[in-house]
Design a protein around this motif. Structure first.
Motif, PDB file in Angstrom:
ATOM      1  N   GLU A 166      -2.875   7.039 -12.217  1.00 57.47           N
ATOM      2  CA  GLU A 166      -4.078   6.210 -12.002  1.00 57.47           C
ATOM      3  C   GLU A 166      -4.970   6.905 -10.988  1.00 57.47           C
ATOM      4  O   GLU A 166      -4.592   7.068  -9.835  1.00 57.47           O
ATOM      5  CB  GLU A 166      -3.678   4.856 -11.419  1.00 57.47           C
ATOM      6  N   VAL A 167      -6.140   7.322 -11.461  1.00 52.66           N
ATOM      7  CA  VAL A 167      -7.016   8.077 -10.573  1.00 52.66           C
ATOM      8  C   VAL A 167      -8.278   7.286 -10.247  1.00 52.66           C
ATOM      9  O   VAL A 167      -8.993   6.847 -11.145  1.00 52.66           O
ATOM     10  CB  VAL A 167      -7.410   9.432 -11.199  1.00 52.66           C
ATOM     11  N   ASP A 168      -8.517   7.108  -8.973  1.00 53.37           N
ATOM     12  CA  ASP A 168      -9.786   6.545  -8.513  1.00 53.37           C
ATOM     13  C   ASP A 168     -10.704   7.745  -8.272  1.00 53.37           C
ATOM     14  O   ASP A 168     -10.431   8.584  -7.417  1.00 53.37           O
ATOM     15  CB  ASP A 168      -9.518   5.768  -7.216  1.00 53.37           C
ATOM     16  N   ASN A 169     -11.769   7.834  -9.071  1.00 51.68           N
ATOM     17  CA  ASN A 169     -12.558   9.065  -9.061  1.00 51.68           C
ATOM     18  C   ASN A 169     -13.175   9.387  -7.714  1.00 51.68           C
ATOM     19  O   ASN A 169     -13.200  10.543  -7.295  1.00 51.68           O
ATOM     20  CB  ASN A 169     -13.648   9.002 -10.132  1.00 51.68           C
ATOM     21  N   ASP A 170     -13.673   8.360  -7.041  1.00 51.97           N
ATOM     22  CA  ASP A 170     -14.276   8.597  -5.725  1.00 51.97           C
ATOM     23  C   ASP A 170     -13.244   9.168  -4.761  1.00 51.97           C
ATOM     24  O   ASP A 170     -13.494  10.137  -4.055  1.00 51.97           O
ATOM     25  CB  ASP A 170     -14.828   7.291  -5.134  1.00 51.97           C
ATOM     26  N   ALA A 171     -12.081   8.522  -4.771  1.00 52.17           N
ATOM     27  CA  ALA A 171     -11.028   8.976  -3.852  1.00 52.17           C
ATOM     28  C   ALA A 171     -10.590  10.395  -4.213  1.00 52.17           C
ATOM     29  O   ALA A 171     -10.342  11.217  -3.336  1.00 52.17           O
ATOM     30  CB  ALA A 171      -9.848   8.019  -3.898  1.00 52.17           C
ATOM     31  N   ASN A 197       4.181   9.744  -4.672  1.00 51.06           N
ATOM     32  CA  ASN A 197       4.373   8.521  -3.882  1.00 51.06           C
ATOM     33  C   ASN A 197       4.306   7.276  -4.747  1.00 51.06           C
ATOM     34  O   ASN A 197       5.140   6.388  -4.656  1.00 51.06           O
ATOM     35  CB  ASN A 197       3.278   8.397  -2.816  1.00 51.06           C
ATOM     36  N   ASP A 198       3.260   7.210  -5.611  1.00 51.53           N
ATOM     37  CA  ASP A 198       3.025   5.948  -6.313  1.00 51.53           C
ATOM     38  C   ASP A 198       2.377   6.133  -7.682  1.00 51.53           C
ATOM     39  O   ASP A 198       1.883   5.174  -8.264  1.00 51.53           O
ATOM     40  CB  ASP A 198       2.135   5.042  -5.447  1.00 51.53           C
ATOM     41  N   GLY A 199       2.362   7.364  -8.175  1.00 49.07           N
ATOM     42  CA  GLY A 199       1.767   7.586  -9.491  1.00 49.07           C
ATOM     43  C   GLY A 199       0.281   7.331  -9.530  1.00 49.07           C
ATOM     44  O   GLY A 199      -0.288   7.073 -10.587  1.00 49.07           O
ATOM     45  N   GLN A 204      -5.846   4.803  -0.702  1.00 53.09           N
ATOM     46  CA  GLN A 204      -4.666   4.593   0.134  1.00 53.09           C
ATOM     47  C   GLN A 204      -3.990   5.917   0.501  1.00 53.09           C
ATOM     48  O   GLN A 204      -3.162   5.982   1.407  1.00 53.09           O
ATOM     49  CB  GLN A 204      -3.671   3.652  -0.560  1.00 53.09           C
ATOM     50  N   ASP A 205      -4.339   6.987  -0.231  1.00 60.76           N
ATOM     51  CA  ASP A 205      -3.706   8.281   0.044  1.00 60.76           C
ATOM     52  C   ASP A 205      -4.360   9.045   1.187  1.00 60.76           C
ATOM     53  O   ASP A 205      -3.814  10.041   1.662  1.00 60.76           O
ATOM     54  CB  ASP A 205      -3.774   9.167  -1.209  1.00 60.76           C
ATOM     55  N   LEU A 206      -5.555   8.596   1.606  1.00 60.49           N
ATOM     56  CA  LEU A 206      -6.309   9.422   2.549  1.00 60.49           C
ATOM     57  C   LEU A 206      -5.621   9.615   3.904  1.00 60.49           C
ATOM     58  O   LEU A 206      -5.574  10.737   4.400  1.00 60.49           O
ATOM     59  CB  LEU A 206      -7.728   8.868   2.722  1.00 60.49           C
ATOM     60  N   PRO A 207      -5.066   8.541   4.518  1.00 58.42           N
ATOM     61  CA  PRO A 207      -4.403   8.787   5.796  1.00 58.42           C
ATOM     62  C   PRO A 207      -3.282   9.821   5.696  1.00 58.42           C
ATOM     63  O   PRO A 207      -3.179  10.718   6.515  1.00 58.42           O
ATOM     64  CB  PRO A 207      -3.849   7.410   6.180  1.00 58.42           C
TER      65      PRO A 207
END
Ligand SMILES: Nc1ncnc2c1ncn2[C@@H]1O[C@H](COP(=O)(O)OP(=O)(O)OP(=O)(O)O)[C@@H](O)[C@H]1O
Ligand SMILES: [Mg+2]
Length: 491
Positions: A166-171, A197-199, A204-207
Motif C-alpha cells: 500500500e503506497v501513499d504517493n505523497d509519502a 514493517n507493515d506492507g 507513519q514511516d517518516l520518523p
C-alpha cells in the motif's frame, strides 16, 4: 551520472592511481563497466578472497595467489594496459615491499600505463603514495535512481508476499527525497525495512526513516537526533522567539524561496542559566516542524584527539543531508573557548564553523545557546553571523505565573487551586528551572508529611531556596548589562 564522464577522461588520460572511498563496491564496478565500454581496456578486480579476476568480456579467473606481492608482480607483468579495481587493498600497503611495488607500477617503472583504483570505506595511504593518488568522489544515487530502488523493493515484496504494497504517493515522494545522500545499498536496506514493517509506505514511516538515515550518517557519533521536539506551548516567556519563527517558517521550508527574502539561517540564544534556552532550542525545531540534531562539542574534543576538525567537517556535512533540520549547538562557548594550550584547534574549529555557517546552502537552521558571553569569541557575535541574538532573561512575574501553571499541571495539580500571583511574587529572581525544582521538592515535602501539596507547602519551599540570581548576583547582572542594546529580548 556525470562522474562517468570524469572517470572515462581520467582513464583515457592514463591516470595511474585513483582512490574511491565508498562501501558501495557494486556501484564502483558498474561505473567502470561503463567506462570500459568507451575506453576499451581490460577491467580487473582484486579482493583478498578471490585474488585477481578479469571482469570485462574476456572474463577470466585469475591464476595468481591473492597475496599482495604476487598480485602486484602479476599486474606489473601484464603487458596490456588495464584498469585494476582493488577492493580493500590499502590495508596491505603497510608492508614495505607492497608499498614499493605499487609505487613502481604507479610511476611506470617497468610497467604498462595501468590505472590502479583503490576502493574502501576509508582509504588512508602512506604519504609517499598519497602524493601520487587522485581521490575521486563517487556521487550518490539521484532522485530518479532512488525512486527506482523504491519501486524495485515494492515489486520484490509483492512477489514474495503475493499482495501489493500500500503506497501513499505523497509519502513515497517524501521518502525518496529523504533518501538523498545515502548510498544505493543503504537506501535499499532502509526502504526494505519500511516495507517489511507493515506492507505499506506512508507517513507513519517518516520518523523511522529519519532515524535510520541519521544512524547511517552519524558515523562520528558527534550528533544526537531528536525527532520528537518541544513545542512553544511547553515554554513560557519567549514570545518574540516564537513570533520570529512563525514568521519565517514558510520561507525556511519553501522549495523555491522568495528571492526577496533571505532564508533564515540561525539564532544565538544567550541567557541566564535555567531560563529555558535549551527548551527554546527544541521549541524552535518544533516551530519549524523539522527534526532537531544536536552537535556535541564535548565529544568533539575529548573522543578523537587529532581528528577534531575532520569530525566536525563530517558532522556538519551530515546535517546538510538531514535537512531540513535544526542544528542545535548547546553551550557553544564551551566548544569554542579553548585557551592558548590546545595547539590552535579551537581557533580552527571556530573558523571552520563560521565558514560553514556563511556558505551552507542546505536548509539547516543553527540554534546556538550560551550563558557565558565573555567566553564567546567576538567573531561569532559580529553582525551577520546569526540572524538574531536573543537574550533569555529571568522570567518576569507574569511569566513566572505561567511557569508555575505549566509545571503544576504537568504534575496533575490544578493550577486554578493555587494563588499564582502570590507564588510569582514569592519567586522573584527564580529561573524557570528553579521554579520547577521548587515544585518538585514541595511535592516531596508534602508526600513525606502526609499533607496535600497546597499553596503553603509551595511558599515554604520557595522560602527555602536561594536562587542563582542571588548567589551569583554580580555575574547575572553583568550578563544582563552586556545584553542591553546588543541583543533582542526573547520576550
Ligand atoms: N520559560 C520556561 N518555561 C517553562 N519551563 C521552563 C522555563 N525555563 C526553564 N524551564 C524548566 O526548566 C528546565 C531547564 O531549562 P533549560 O534547560 O531549558 O534551561 P537553560 O537555559 O538551557 O539552562 P542552562 O543554562 O543550565 O543550560 C526546562 O526543561 C523546563 O522544565
Ligand atoms: Mg541549556
Amino acid at each position: 551520472m556525470s562522474e562517468l564522464q570524469d572517470l572515462t577522461t581520467l582513464v583515457r588520460a592514463a591516470t595511474p592511481l585513483l582512490v574511491i572511498e565508498t562501501v558501495d563496491e557494486q556501484r564502483v564496478i558498474e561505473c567502470f563497466r561503463h567506462v570500459i565500454s568507451q575506453a576499451l581496456h581490460p577491467l580487473w578486480r582484486w579482493t583478498l578472497t578471490d585474488g585477481l579476476n578479469r571482469l570485462d568480456f574476456a572474463q577470466r579467473e585469475g591464476d595468481v595467489a591473492p597475496d599482495a606481492t604476487a598480485t602486484l608482480d602479476a599486474i606489473r607483468a601484464q603487458g596490456e594496459r588495464g584498469i585494476y579495481l582493488m577492493f580493500d587493498f590499502h590495508g596491505l600497503l603497510r608492508y614495505a615491499m607492497s608499498l614499493r611495488q605499487l609505487r613502481e607500477i604507479v610511476q611506470r617503472q617497468r610497467s604498462a600505463a595501468h590505472t590502479i583504483v583503490l576502493v574502501g570505506a576509508r582509504v588512508e595511504l602512506p604519504d609517499e603514495l598519497e602524493a601520487l593518488a587522485l581521490r575521486v568522489p563517487l556521487s550518490l544515487p539521484d532522485l530518479k535512481e532512488l525512486a527506482g530502488i523504491l519501486r524495485a523493493e515494492a515489486v520484490a515484496w509483492q512477489r514474495e508476499q503475493n499482495r501489493k504494497v500500500e503506497v501513499d504517493n505523497d509519502a513515497a515522494r517524501t521518502i525518496v527525497r529523504n533518501l538523498l545522500g545515502l548510498s544505493a545499498p543503504d537506501a535499499r536496506r532502509i526502504v526494505r525495512k519500511l516495507i517489511y514493517n507493515d506492507g505499506a509506505l506512508g507517513p507513519q514511516d517518516l520518523p523511522e526513516l529519519m532515524q535510520s538515515k541519521f544512524d547511517l550518517l552519524n558515523r562520528s557519533g558527534l550528533l544526537h537526533y531528536e525527532y520528537a521536539t518541544a513545542s512553544f506551548a511547553d515554554i513560557a516567556g519567549v514570545s518574540r522567539v516564537r513570533e520570529w519563527v512563525q514568521r519565517r517558517r514558510a520561507v525556511f521550508l519553501a522549495a523555491t524561496p522568495d528571492p526577496a527574502l533571505d532564508p533564515p539561517r540561525g539564532v544565538l540564544l544567550l541567557g541566564v542559566q535555567g531560563c529555558g534556552k535549551s527548551l527554546a532550542a527544541k521549541a524552535i525545531a518544533g516551530g519549524f516542524g523539522v527534526p532537531l540534531v544536536r552537535l556535541d562539542f564535548g565529544t568533539l574534543y575529548n573522543k578523537y584527539q587529532g581528528e577534531t576538525e575532520k569530525n566536525l567537517r563530517e558532522a556538519l556535512a551530515s546535517t546538510e543531508l538531514l535537512s531540513p533540520c535544526v542544528l542545535w549547538i548547546d553551550e557553544i562557548e564551551k566548544g569554542l573557548a579553548g585557551g592558548g594550550d590546545d595547539g590552535g584547534v579551537s581557533r580552527r574549529v571556530l573558523g571552520y564553523l563560521l565558514t560553514w555557517m556563511a556558505e551552507r546552502k542546505a536548509k539547516v537552521f543553527v540554534v546556538a545557546t550560551a550563558n557565558a558571553v565573555h567566553e564567546l569569541p567576538a567573531e561569532l557575535l559580529r553582525k551577520g553571523r546569526f540572524d538574531e541574538i536573543f537574550f533569555v532573561d529571568l522570567p518576569a512575574a507574569t511569566v513566572r505565573e505561567q511557569i508555575f501553571a505549566m509545571h503544576l499541571a504537568r504534575r496533575q495539580l490544578d493550577p486554578a487551586s493555587f494563588e499564582l500571583p502570590a507564588l510569582a511574587a514569592a519567586s522573584d529572581g527564580f529561573s524557570g528551572a528553579e521554579i520547577e525544582q521548587t515544585i518538585v521538592s514541595a511535592l516531596y515535602d508534602a508526600a513525606g508529611n502526609g499533607t496535600p501539596p497546597d499553596q503553603p507547602v509551595l511558599l515554604h519551599a520557595l522560602r527555602q531556596t536561594r536562587p542563582l540570581s542571588v548567589l551569583m548576583r554580580e555575574q547575572v547582572n553583568a550578563l544582563r548589562a552586556w545584553a542591553q542594546g546588543r541583543c533582542v529580548a526573547a520576550d
